[in-house]
Enzyme design. Structure first.
Site, PDB file in Angstrom:
ATOM      1  N   LYS A  55       0.879  -1.305   0.080  1.00 18.74           N
ATOM      2  CA  LYS A  55      -0.098  -0.199  -0.124  1.00 18.74           C
ATOM      3  C   LYS A  55       0.739   1.412   0.224  1.00 18.74           C
ATOM      4  O   LYS A  55       0.663   2.243  -0.710  1.00 18.74           O
ATOM      5  CB  LYS A  55      -1.022   0.061   1.260  1.00 18.74           C
ATOM      6  CG  LYS A  55      -2.115  -0.994   1.058  1.00 18.74           C
ATOM      7  CD  LYS A  55      -2.788  -1.150   2.443  1.00 18.74           C
ATOM      8  CE  LYS A  55      -3.862  -2.482   2.256  1.00 18.74           C
ATOM      9  NZ  LYS A  55      -4.472  -2.808   3.401  1.00 18.74           N
ATOM     10  N   ASP A  90     -11.076   3.038   4.495  1.00 19.72           N
ATOM     11  CA  ASP A  90     -11.448   1.575   4.231  1.00 19.72           C
ATOM     12  C   ASP A  90     -13.086   1.466   4.203  1.00 19.72           C
ATOM     13  O   ASP A  90     -13.429   0.420   3.582  1.00 19.72           O
ATOM     14  CB  ASP A  90     -10.850   0.664   5.082  1.00 19.72           C
ATOM     15  CG  ASP A  90      -9.735  -0.023   4.950  1.00 19.72           C
ATOM     16  OD1 ASP A  90      -9.488  -0.352   3.893  1.00 19.72           O
ATOM     17  OD2 ASP A  90      -8.983  -0.226   5.790  1.00 19.72           O
ATOM     18  N   GLN A  93      -4.569  -1.550   9.715  1.00 20.63           N
ATOM     19  CA  GLN A  93      -4.555  -2.949   9.103  1.00 20.63           C
ATOM     20  C   GLN A  93      -5.045  -3.900  10.137  1.00 20.63           C
ATOM     21  O   GLN A  93      -4.575  -3.954  11.326  1.00 20.63           O
ATOM     22  CB  GLN A  93      -3.166  -3.159   8.733  1.00 20.63           C
ATOM     23  CG  GLN A  93      -2.840  -4.351   7.995  1.00 20.63           C
ATOM     24  CD  GLN A  93      -3.518  -4.302   6.506  1.00 20.63           C
ATOM     25  OE1 GLN A  93      -3.355  -3.578   5.768  1.00 20.63           O
ATOM     26  NE2 GLN A  93      -4.234  -5.598   6.437  1.00 20.63           N
TER      27      GLN A  93
END
Ligand code: NAP
Length: 293
Positions: free
Chosen positions: A54, A121, A98
């Site tokens: 990422k 997200d 994460q």
């Protein structure tokens, strides 16, 4: 018959180029370099590799990755304090924590602590509710990636007989919302569903996100159907390991009309959709219209 392979890598490369151009326009016109805080807690090898990919992807399109790596023993209060500091930092346009988190930390409490406007997200309940009610929202990256891939095969999803196998909050449920928005006719299957093979055989569009290696067999697939395989499963192979999807690709490719491979299908698109969300968040926070990507 051999299915058309939906090349997620190539489609992602095109979208990445568009995101890069839009980011350059934002930076040169308004002096904004979109910043994404990527928070990793602990040393989970898969998570580390996702976070590295990422950060690399952000760099490549001219965005600023802000990496936070905390020890596995980090407490919930400490992580919440970091999230709050990132919420308050104007240089941070997006925040990604994460998953999975170590057992002493509640993922729900952390995700609920992220400012919904920075929730790239799309997991915050406010964004989930907005998606459900048709309001503009930051939407989870993997479902958005799936829709973009489906649209390379189907110009319109209107009335398309669709089966979504899996109902997680990360993939299945938001993907159902996006499919409904496209007027697909959607059935949802999960671990309690009876006669899954028969349901699959009916579907013109079959989307699978269950985390069960090669569970969906070739003879469950309707000839000519489009198959979107979200699964990422590591299985033993020849003394080492390899990644496979939730669909038995070798069988399915002989029956389907189009299919995403694993790896190289949904995965690469998901990362680019994270870049799109970061760009969207940066534009919205600056009071600018959404980018045209
Ligand atoms: P999850 O939270 O574990 O949810 C799995 C879902 O599948 C649940 O709804 C479960 O049903 C259902 N299920 C499990 N076994 C089943 C079976 N035998 N038949 C029918 N349904 C079954 O998983 P997730 O987070 O959605 O992830 C799913 C897969 O996608 C994983 O392999 C994950 O690694 C992968 N993934 C890939 C990406 C990407 O970028 N490509 C992104 C996210 C996830 P119940 O609700 O009844 O338990």
């Amino acid at each position: 018959m051999s299915a058309r392979i939906i090349d997620g890598k190539a489609i992602a490369a095109e979208l990445r180029a568009a995101v890069k151009a839009a980011t350059q326009r934002l930076t040169s016109a308004h002096g904004i370099v979109p910043g994404l805080a990527v928070v990793l807690v602990g040393d989970n090898a898969a998570s580390k590799s996702y976070v590295t990919s990422k950060s690399r992807a952000l760099h490549e399109v001219g965005m600023r990755p802000l990496d936070y790596h905390l020890p596995a023993a980090t407490g919930e209060a400490e992580l919440l304090a970091l999230v709050k500091a990132l919420n308050d930092d104007a240089a941070v346009n997006g925040i990604l924590v994460q998953l999975p988190l170590p057992p002493q930390i509640s993922p729900a409490r952390i995700l609920n602590g992220i400012d919904p406007d920075k929730d790239v997200d799309g997991f915050h309940p406010l964004n989930a509710g907005r998606l459900m009610t048709g309001l503009p929202a930051l939407t989870p990256c993997t479902p958005v990636a799936c829709i973009k891939l489906i649209k390379t095969v189907h110009a319109s999803l209107d009335g398309l007989d669709t089966l979504m196998v899996g109902r997680s909050h990360i993939v299945g449920q938001p993907l159902v919302q996006l499919l409904l928005r496209e007027n697909a006719t959607v059935t949802i299957a999960h671990s309690h569903t009876r006669q899954l093979p028969e349901l699959c055989r009916r579907a013109e569009l079959l989307c699978v996100a269950i985390g069960r290696a090669e569970c969906i067999r070739g003879d469950w697939i309707r000839p000519g159907a489009t198959v979107i395989d979200v699964g990422i499963n590591r299985v033993a192979a020849g003394g080492g390991s390899r990644i496979v999807g939730d669909v038995n690709f070798a069988e399915a490719v002989e029956v389907a009309g189009a299919i995403t491979p694993v790896p190289g299908g949904v995965g690469p698109m998901t990362i680019v959709c994270l870049l799109v969300n970061t760009l969207r968040a940066a534009c919205a926070q600056a009071g600018l219209p959404p980018p045209d990507v």
